[in-house]
Design an enzyme around this catalytic site. Structure first.
Site, PDB file in Angstrom:
ATOM      1  N   VAL A  17      -3.216  10.698  -6.227  1.00 20.57           N
ATOM      2  CA  VAL A  17      -2.162  12.476  -6.641  1.00 20.57           C
ATOM      3  C   VAL A  17      -0.504  12.023  -6.400  1.00 20.57           C
ATOM      4  CG1 VAL A  17      -1.824  14.047  -4.778  1.00 20.57           C
ATOM      5  CG2 VAL A  17      -4.125  13.102  -4.648  1.00 20.57           C
ATOM      6  N   MET A  18      -0.298  10.303  -5.064  1.00 18.22           N
ATOM      7  CA  MET A  18       1.055   9.945  -5.394  1.00 18.22           C
ATOM      8  C   MET A  18       1.734   9.544  -6.660  1.00 18.22           C
ATOM      9  SD  MET A  18       2.127  11.742  -2.418  1.00 18.22           S
ATOM     10  CE  MET A  18       3.632  11.094  -1.666  1.00 18.22           C
ATOM     11  N   ASN A  37      -2.250   1.793 -14.076  1.00 14.24           N
ATOM     12  CA  ASN A  37      -3.260   2.245 -12.796  1.00 14.24           C
ATOM     13  C   ASN A  37      -4.670   1.302 -13.473  1.00 14.24           C
ATOM     14  OD1 ASN A  37      -4.277   4.120 -10.360  1.00 14.24           O
ATOM     15  ND2 ASN A  37      -6.451   3.694 -12.202  1.00 14.24           N
ATOM     16  N   ARG A  38      -5.326   0.403 -12.273  1.00 14.51           N
ATOM     17  CA  ARG A  38      -6.638  -0.326 -12.180  1.00 14.51           C
ATOM     18  C   ARG A  38      -7.557   0.226 -13.586  1.00 14.51           C
ATOM     19  NH1 ARG A  38     -10.343  -1.550  -6.876  1.00 14.51           N
ATOM     20  NH2 ARG A  38      -9.661   0.859  -7.122  1.00 14.51           N
ATOM     21  N   ASN A 109       1.634   3.953   2.820  1.00 14.94           N
ATOM     22  CA  ASN A 109       1.428   4.198   4.218  1.00 14.94           C
ATOM     23  C   ASN A 109       0.878   3.302   4.842  1.00 14.94           C
ATOM     24  OD1 ASN A 109       2.770   6.985   4.508  1.00 14.94           O
ATOM     25  ND2 ASN A 109       1.318   7.775   4.440  1.00 14.94           N
ATOM     26  N   SER A 134       7.409  10.775   2.425  1.00  9.46           N
ATOM     27  CA  SER A 134       6.543  12.036   2.475  1.00  9.46           C
ATOM     28  C   SER A 134       6.963  13.034   1.822  1.00  9.46           C
ATOM     29  CB  SER A 134       7.206  12.248   3.633  1.00  9.46           C
ATOM     30  OG  SER A 134       6.932  12.883   4.660  1.00  9.46           O
ATOM     31  N   LYS A 206       8.574   5.734   8.709  1.00 11.73           N
ATOM     32  CA  LYS A 206       7.852   6.629   7.813  1.00 11.73           C
ATOM     33  C   LYS A 206       6.483   6.556   9.101  1.00 11.73           C
ATOM     34  CE  LYS A 206       5.460   8.953   4.688  1.00 11.73           C
ATOM     35  NZ  LYS A 206       4.396   9.459   5.466  1.00 11.73           N
ATOM     36  N   HIS A 209       7.520   9.606  11.941  1.00 13.79           N
ATOM     37  CA  HIS A 209       6.844  10.609  11.747  1.00 13.79           C
ATOM     38  C   HIS A 209       6.135  10.841  10.884  1.00 13.79           C
ATOM     39  CE1 HIS A 209       6.146  13.160   8.127  1.00 13.79           C
ATOM     40  NE2 HIS A 209       8.038  13.600   8.115  1.00 13.79           N
ATOM     41  N   ASN A 210       5.087  10.625  10.880  1.00 14.69           N
ATOM     42  CA  ASN A 210       3.788  11.280  10.751  1.00 14.69           C
ATOM     43  C   ASN A 210       3.030  10.973  12.214  1.00 14.69           C
ATOM     44  OD1 ASN A 210       4.273  10.170   7.998  1.00 14.69           O
ATOM     45  ND2 ASN A 210       1.637   9.773   7.876  1.00 14.69           N
ATOM     46  N   GLU A 213       4.481  14.513  12.948  1.00 13.05           N
ATOM     47  CA  GLU A 213       3.699  15.492  12.252  1.00 13.05           C
ATOM     48  C   GLU A 213       2.991  15.861  13.171  1.00 13.05           C
ATOM     49  OE1 GLU A 213       3.219  14.295   8.147  1.00 13.05           O
ATOM     50  OE2 GLU A 213       1.713  15.034   8.097  1.00 13.05           O
ATOM     51  N   TYR A 214       2.001  15.498  13.826  1.00  9.26           N
ATOM     52  CA  TYR A 214       0.563  15.240  14.854  1.00  9.26           C
ATOM     53  C   TYR A 214       1.140  16.370  15.349  1.00  9.26           C
ATOM     54  CZ  TYR A 214      -2.859  11.537  12.975  1.00  9.26           C
ATOM     55  OH  TYR A 214      -3.571  10.819  11.897  1.00  9.26           O
TER      56      TYR A 214
HETATM   57  P1  NBP Z   1      -5.176   6.887  -3.174  1.00  9.72           P
HETATM   58  O1  NBP Z   1      -4.237   6.368  -1.179  1.00  9.72           O
HETATM   59  O2  NBP Z   1      -6.359   7.775  -2.270  1.00  9.72           O
HETATM   60  O3  NBP Z   1      -5.166   5.243  -3.378  1.00  9.72           O
HETATM   61  C1  NBP Z   1      -6.063   5.389  -4.918  1.00  9.72           C
HETATM   62  C2  NBP Z   1      -5.540   4.196  -5.492  1.00  9.72           C
HETATM   63  O4  NBP Z   1      -5.360   3.179  -5.216  1.00  9.72           O
HETATM   64  C3  NBP Z   1      -5.816   4.422  -6.957  1.00  9.72           C
HETATM   65  O5  NBP Z   1      -4.918   4.336  -7.699  1.00  9.72           O
HETATM   66  C4  NBP Z   1      -6.769   3.177  -7.213  1.00  9.72           C
HETATM   67  O6  NBP Z   1      -7.021   2.790  -8.551  1.00  9.72           O
HETATM   68  C5  NBP Z   1      -5.621   2.237  -5.922  1.00  9.72           C
HETATM   69  N1  NBP Z   1      -6.169   1.134  -5.679  1.00  9.72           N
HETATM   70  C6  NBP Z   1      -7.656   0.400  -4.488  1.00  9.72           C
HETATM   71 BR1  NBP Z   1      -7.738   1.835  -3.761  1.00  9.72          BR
HETATM   72  N2  NBP Z   1      -7.319  -0.246  -4.982  1.00  9.72           N
HETATM   73  C7  NBP Z   1      -6.747  -0.853  -5.809  1.00  9.72           C
HETATM   74  C8  NBP Z   1      -7.129  -2.247  -5.344  1.00  9.72           C
HETATM   75  N3  NBP Z   1      -7.443  -3.348  -5.261  1.00  9.72           N
HETATM   76  N4  NBP Z   1      -6.037  -2.817  -6.836  1.00  9.72           N
HETATM   77  C9  NBP Z   1      -5.466  -2.137  -7.649  1.00  9.72           C
HETATM   78  N5  NBP Z   1      -5.626  -0.482  -7.385  1.00  9.72           N
HETATM   79  C10 NBP Z   1      -6.351   0.585  -6.146  1.00  9.72           C
HETATM   80  O7  NBP Z   1      -3.982   6.993  -3.719  1.00  9.72           O
HETATM   81  P2  NBP Z   1      -3.134   8.529  -2.773  1.00  9.72           P
HETATM   82  O8  NBP Z   1      -3.605   9.760  -1.860  1.00  9.72           O
HETATM   83  O9  NBP Z   1      -2.157   9.079  -4.432  1.00  9.72           O
HETATM   84  O10 NBP Z   1      -1.839   7.511  -1.935  1.00  9.72           O
HETATM   85  C11 NBP Z   1      -0.966   6.344  -2.587  1.00  9.72           C
HETATM   86  C12 NBP Z   1      -0.298   5.852  -1.477  1.00  9.72           C
HETATM   87  O11 NBP Z   1       0.334   6.718  -1.055  1.00  9.72           O
HETATM   88  C13 NBP Z   1      -1.380   5.406  -0.447  1.00  9.72           C
HETATM   89  O12 NBP Z   1      -1.023   4.531   0.489  1.00  9.72           O
HETATM   90  C14 NBP Z   1      -0.897   6.577   0.892  1.00  9.72           C
HETATM   91  O13 NBP Z   1      -1.288   6.529   2.589  1.00  9.72           O
HETATM   92  C15 NBP Z   1       0.319   7.068   0.633  1.00  9.72           C
HETATM   93  N6  NBP Z   1       0.608   8.506   0.985  1.00  9.72           N
HETATM   94  C16 NBP Z   1      -0.017   9.666   0.492  1.00  9.72           C
HETATM   95  C17 NBP Z   1       0.451  10.580   0.292  1.00  9.72           C
HETATM   96  C18 NBP Z   1      -0.581  11.442   0.138  1.00  9.72           C
HETATM   97  O14 NBP Z   1      -0.388  13.271   0.354  1.00  9.72           O
HETATM   98  N7  NBP Z   1      -2.037  11.775  -0.505  1.00  9.72           N
HETATM   99  C19 NBP Z   1       1.841  11.215   1.259  1.00  9.72           C
HETATM  100  C20 NBP Z   1       2.507  10.025   1.906  1.00  9.72           C
HETATM  101  C21 NBP Z   1       1.649   8.824   1.596  1.00  9.72           C
HETATM  102  P3  NBP Z   1      -7.839   3.200  -8.629  1.00  9.72           P
HETATM  103  O15 NBP Z   1      -7.906   4.792  -9.983  1.00  9.72           O
HETATM  104  O16 NBP Z   1      -9.026   2.203 -10.167  1.00  9.72           O
HETATM  105  O17 NBP Z   1      -9.085   3.562  -7.839  1.00  9.72           O
END
Ligand code: NBP
Length: 503
Positions: A17-18, A37-38, A109, A134, A206, A209-210, A213-214
């Site tokens: 998503v991010m 992407n992996r 995060n 964020s 950050k 911030h979270n 947010e809580y």
């Molecule tokens: P996710 O936190 O759900 O992570 C998914 C991504 O990580 C996919 O691209 C996946 O690749 C990759 N990945 C994983 Br899991 N293990 C891996 C590895 N060993 N090697 C390489 N790639 C790997 O994604 P997200 O929700 O987009 O969040 C990304 C970061 O941003 C996180 O740290 C999250 O906490 C932070 N964040 C998220 C939000 C939100 O609203 N979602 C907001 C702010 C910050 P794959 O496709 O091959 O499985």
């Protein structure tokens, strides 16, 4: 080998998503970006789905291709699941040929301690940089709040990209500038990003911030619950109240979405409100817990932030609560007169509690800068939270101004504006807390914020008795009110002879 003109300005790994949304935001701002992407099919699908930015997005199937596609020194943003995946990606990048001058920006995060450790761990092989992001999916796409921390030289390389893609606020009133759309980013305004400090400072901020947010979410939920139970209002009527509140001092993203949420009908039962179909068991991913745990570690009273985390824990034990509700009867609900006055009192309670919650968050950062030898600019931090992020609020303009006026402000409650506001609202806040207690309605965050306020403004607390008890059972010593701080005393308890008291 591509010539350097055709190389991407930046690379991004992790197209969940991010990552996807941040990549599109970067491309919209005219930067060429290589993505990886992996799971390769995710990259292919992303490139297929986004044909509108030819030349700006380069999909790469291997890390070697990815590295070769980026201008040197490379700036590579990683947006993968926080934790071991970050190190796995960095190690793979190193094996694939990353150079010593290349900058790896962990924009997930991550825990700030991990960022401090990783910066050291990779110091002689690459430049490891941490940045909080964020704003969720929409923020990433059209303008997040970005909290960068690492070495200042690396920041110079990231700065043009971060300033371009961040949310923007109006320089006059600090309000977010809306209107960004795919391919049409907003121009002008102050970017919601600025260099925060070395190593883990960005991820630390950050995290706070979270934590805020809580507590913001918990306070809004308590206001909703009190309005509903004390006044028996429907979600539509509550949505109108939150909409009204959003026109005033509580103007914020979370209040705005609360109004939308309350109006939402249940798609599965269109005659019902969706909010009534959602189970009252809140999830959490850990950043609130980190904030509360860090407050305990540093000895900073961030009790409302911790309370918000515990409130989610309490919500999660649903079955136990249901069983207890049958055995542990509370008081009979008293009738409430004057709905209009009650709505206003709850608004004040929410506003005053919010001031205390932010005071706690900023106290934490104030202590952390001592602990980690950072020099944080609190006005700038409040400023970058005015747009793009989940806690964005008009209120943050006032916090920005408070720290701009006095960079060494001891506590937000001591700022003249916030002091006046909280003193004006405290009577209604107390009424609401008393009414919640009298009616047996849980309002832990309102109550803990009031306890924080009353404790912070108390010249004397009952800790004299605690010190006496500690000295009694453990000879832990105590300081005296009539002696300089740092001088410690002990007596043999209990006292054998009891002379006449001085009167
Ligand atoms: P996710 O936190 O759900 O992570 C998914 C991504 O990580 C996919 O691209 C996946 O690749 C990759 N990945 C994983 Br899991 N293990 C891996 C590895 N060993 N090697 C390489 N790639 C790997 O994604 P997200 O929700 O987009 O969040 C990304 C970061 O941003 C996180 O740290 C999250 O906490 C932070 N964040 C998220 C939000 C939100 O609203 N979602 C907001 C702010 C910050 P794959 O496709 O091959 O499985």
């Amino acid at each position: 080998m591509a010539n350097s003109e055709s190389l991407a300005n930046v690379g991004l790994i992790g197209l969940a998503v991010m990552g996807k949304n941040l990549a599109l935001n970067i491309a919209d701002h005219g930067f060429g970006i290589a993505v990886y992407n992996r799971t390769g099919s995710v990259t292919q699908e992303f490139i297929r789905e986004n044909p509108s930015t030819p030349g700006k997005l380069t999909g790469c199937e291997t890390l070697e291709q990815f590295i070769a596609a980026i201008k040197q020194p490379r700036v590579i943003i990683i947006l993968v699941k926080a934790g071991p995946a970050v190190e796995a990606v960095v190690d793979q990048l190193l094996s694939a040929g990353l150079a010593k001058d290349d900058i790896v920006v962990d924009a997930g995060n991550s825990n700030w301690n991990d960022t401090i450790r990783r910066e050291k761990q990779y110091a002689d092989r690459l430049k490891f940089f941490g940045s909080g992001v964020s704003g969720g999916e929409l923020g990433a796409r059209f303008g997040p709040s970005l909290m960068p921390g690492g070495d200042p030289a690396s920041w110079k390389h990231l700065q043009p990209i971060w300033e371009a893609i961040a949310a923007k606020v109006d320089p006059v009133n600090g309000r977010p500038i809306a209107g960004a759309a795919p391919g049409k980013p907003v121009s002008g305004g102050i970017p919601c990003t600025a260099y925060i400090g070395p190593n883990g400072a960005g991820h630390y901020v950050k995290m706070v911030h979270n934590g805020i947010e809580y507590i913001d979410m918990q306070l809004i939920s308590e206001a909703y619950y009190l309005l509903r139970h004390l006044l028996g209002l429907s979600p539509d009527a509550l949505a109108d109240i939150f909409h009204d509140w959003n026109q005033g001092k509580l103007d914020s993203y979370l209040i705005e979405i609360t109004a939308d949420i309350l109006r939402q009908r249940d798609p599965a039962k269109p005659r019902k409100y969706l909010v009534d179909s959602i189970l009252d068991a809140a999830g959490q991913k850990g950043t609130g817990k980190w904030t509360a745990g860090n407050a305990l570690d540093m000895g900073i009273p961030a009790n409302s932030i911790a309370e918000a985390v515990f409130a989610r824990c309490m919500s999660a034990i649903k079955d136990e609560r249901v069983a207890a509700s049958k055995k542990l009867k509370g008081p009979k609900a008293a009738a409430v007169k004057g709905a209009k006055a009650m709505i206003e009192a709850i608004r004040q309670a929410l506003y005053c509690s919010k001031i205390c919650a932010y005071a706690q968050g900023f106290q934490l950062m104030r202590e952390a800068q001592k602990e980690y030898q950072w020099k944080l600019d609190f006005g700038s931090i409040a400023g970058m939270w005015r747009g793009g992020c989940i806690i964005r609020a008009q209120f943050l303009q006032k916090i920005t101004e408070a720290y701009q006026k006095d960079a060494n402000l001891v506590n937000l409650l001591m700022d003249p504006y916030f002091r006046k506001e909280i003193l004006a609202g405290q009577e209604q806040w107390r009424q609401v807390v008393a009414l919640a207690a009298k009616n047996g309605i849980p309002a832990p965050a309102f109550m803990s914020a009031l306890a924080y306020f009353d404790s912070y403004r108390a010249a004397v607390l009952p800790a004299n008795l605690i010190q006496a008890q500690r000295d009694y059972f453990g000879a832990h010593t105590y300081e005296r009110v009539d002696q300089p701080r740092g001088k410690f005393f002990h007596v043999d308890w209990p006292q054998a002879d009891r002379p006449q008291l001085e009167v």
